[in-house]
Design an enzyme around this catalytic site. Sequence first.
Site, PDB file in Angstrom:
ATOM      1  N   GLU A 173      19.819  46.868 -57.211  1.00 39.91           N
ATOM      2  CA  GLU A 173      19.228  45.757 -57.875  1.00 39.91           C
ATOM      3  C   GLU A 173      19.124  46.123 -59.924  1.00 39.91           C
ATOM      4  OE1 GLU A 173      16.924  43.680 -56.514  1.00 39.91           O
ATOM      5  OE2 GLU A 173      17.680  44.984 -54.378  1.00 39.91           O
ATOM      6  N   THR A 184      25.569  40.772 -60.088  1.00 39.77           N
ATOM      7  CA  THR A 184      25.573  39.741 -60.668  1.00 39.77           C
ATOM      8  C   THR A 184      26.621  39.390 -61.345  1.00 39.77           C
ATOM      9  OG1 THR A 184      23.336  39.641 -60.538  1.00 39.77           O
ATOM     10  CG2 THR A 184      24.153  38.183 -62.535  1.00 39.77           C
ATOM     11  N   ARG A 243      20.123  36.785 -54.481  1.00 39.02           N
ATOM     12  CA  ARG A 243      20.270  37.787 -54.090  1.00 39.02           C
ATOM     13  C   ARG A 243      20.851  38.419 -52.575  1.00 39.02           C
ATOM     14  NH1 ARG A 243      20.087  38.179 -58.025  1.00 39.02           N
ATOM     15  NH2 ARG A 243      21.371  39.636 -58.221  1.00 39.02           N
ATOM     16  N   ASP A 270      33.480  46.660 -56.895  1.00 40.61           N
ATOM     17  CA  ASP A 270      31.136  47.167 -56.571  1.00 40.61           C
ATOM     18  C   ASP A 270      31.078  47.615 -54.979  1.00 40.61           C
ATOM     19  OD1 ASP A 270      28.860  46.135 -57.003  1.00 40.61           O
ATOM     20  OD2 ASP A 270      28.686  44.127 -56.127  1.00 40.61           O
ATOM     21  N   GLN A 312      22.415  50.417 -52.916  1.00 40.81           N
ATOM     22  CA  GLN A 312      20.940  51.789 -52.376  1.00 40.81           C
ATOM     23  C   GLN A 312      21.616  52.900 -51.841  1.00 40.81           C
ATOM     24  OE1 GLN A 312      20.947  47.998 -51.819  1.00 40.81           O
ATOM     25  NE2 GLN A 312      19.750  47.898 -52.509  1.00 40.81           N
TER      26      GLN A 312
END
Length: 392
Positions: A57, A62, A199, A227, A231
């Site tokens: 997050e 993005t 998301r 990327d 988590q």
Amino acid sequence: MLSSFIENMGLLCSRHRGYHDADAEENAQAVEIERRIEQETKAEKHIQKLLLLGAGESGKSTIFKQIKLLFQTGFDEAELKSYVPVIHANVYQTIKILYDGSKELAQNDGDSSKYIIADENKEIGEKLSEIGGRLDYPRLTKELAKEIESLWKDDAIQETFTCGYRFQVPDCAQYFMENLQRFSDVNYVPTKDDVLYARVRTTGVVEIQFSPVGENKRSGEVYRLFDVGGQRNERRKWIHLFEGVSAVIFCAAISEYDQTLFEDENRNRMMETKELFDWVLKQPCFEKTSFMLFLNKFDIFEKKVLKVPLNVCEWFKDYEPVSTGKQEVEHAYEFVKKKFEELYYQCTAPERMDRVFKIYRTTALDQKLVKKTFKLVDETLRRRNLLEAGLL
């Protein structure tokens, strides 16, 4: 007899010539393959490897999508349409989190009455909560969008939304709720903004190759950006990417100082980011690797920090507000920036002090800002390359 001998000799010569032609063709193919391998090897040497790291997050994905929009061809119609089920799932997940959160607050909060759902919305809430808990979500229809809209406008849901940090309410919640009618259109095709807000948790590794664009020309540098999922259960996949990295771009969501992890609700997100940054900095293979720190989600931070004290986070417990409005926002930002700077120098051995370290204030959803930031990153890395080559 003689004619038969001559005929056989002709066949042998013909076969020999055929073998010779086949060998020549095979040799030509081998030479071409070697040439291509040599070209690709040379090209690979000029490609700089960038690693996009950060906790879950933090806005990494993005940023990744912005790079695709800014420096590649963007998303074609088929790719845009592939986000329809993702966006619909995000809508259902968001309204479920809000509804379930309001029920929890109505039972446990000291001022519980303001979290009680209106009678006319209770049945809708239960229905939407059940849908949001499924593995397969239905397509968002006009009827469902109207019900979600009705529940979203309920005073109890609005009160729950104001303390959404307690329930993992996504940053994009308001954007989704404000666009329900458009999302539910039968011919709906997501816009670029919809895709940026969507998301999807990154699992595994995704990569993109690009070259930042200057005013009228290409920079000459080619980058391959990787990327990886942020988590905890995804981080074991990071290690094999650590070799040969030109720069690490580390994303830290500075707005999340009062939030907990999705995978561990007892763990503060900023404390997790601090420890993760510490760990990455100390990796032996990053001894000469440049570090670009993106202090991300500034747009959320500047609104939140005026309402939620920065010192609610253990790392920032020594923070003291000095003003109000924009002046206080800047003061708070500089405090956070200094904390990360101090951490960097504490974790950097003396022999590594010459590696490049830059900090950028970012908002991953702001395309102009992301473009400007990557041009600055590009300039920094080009200058470093020139220095290493003794040309500066």
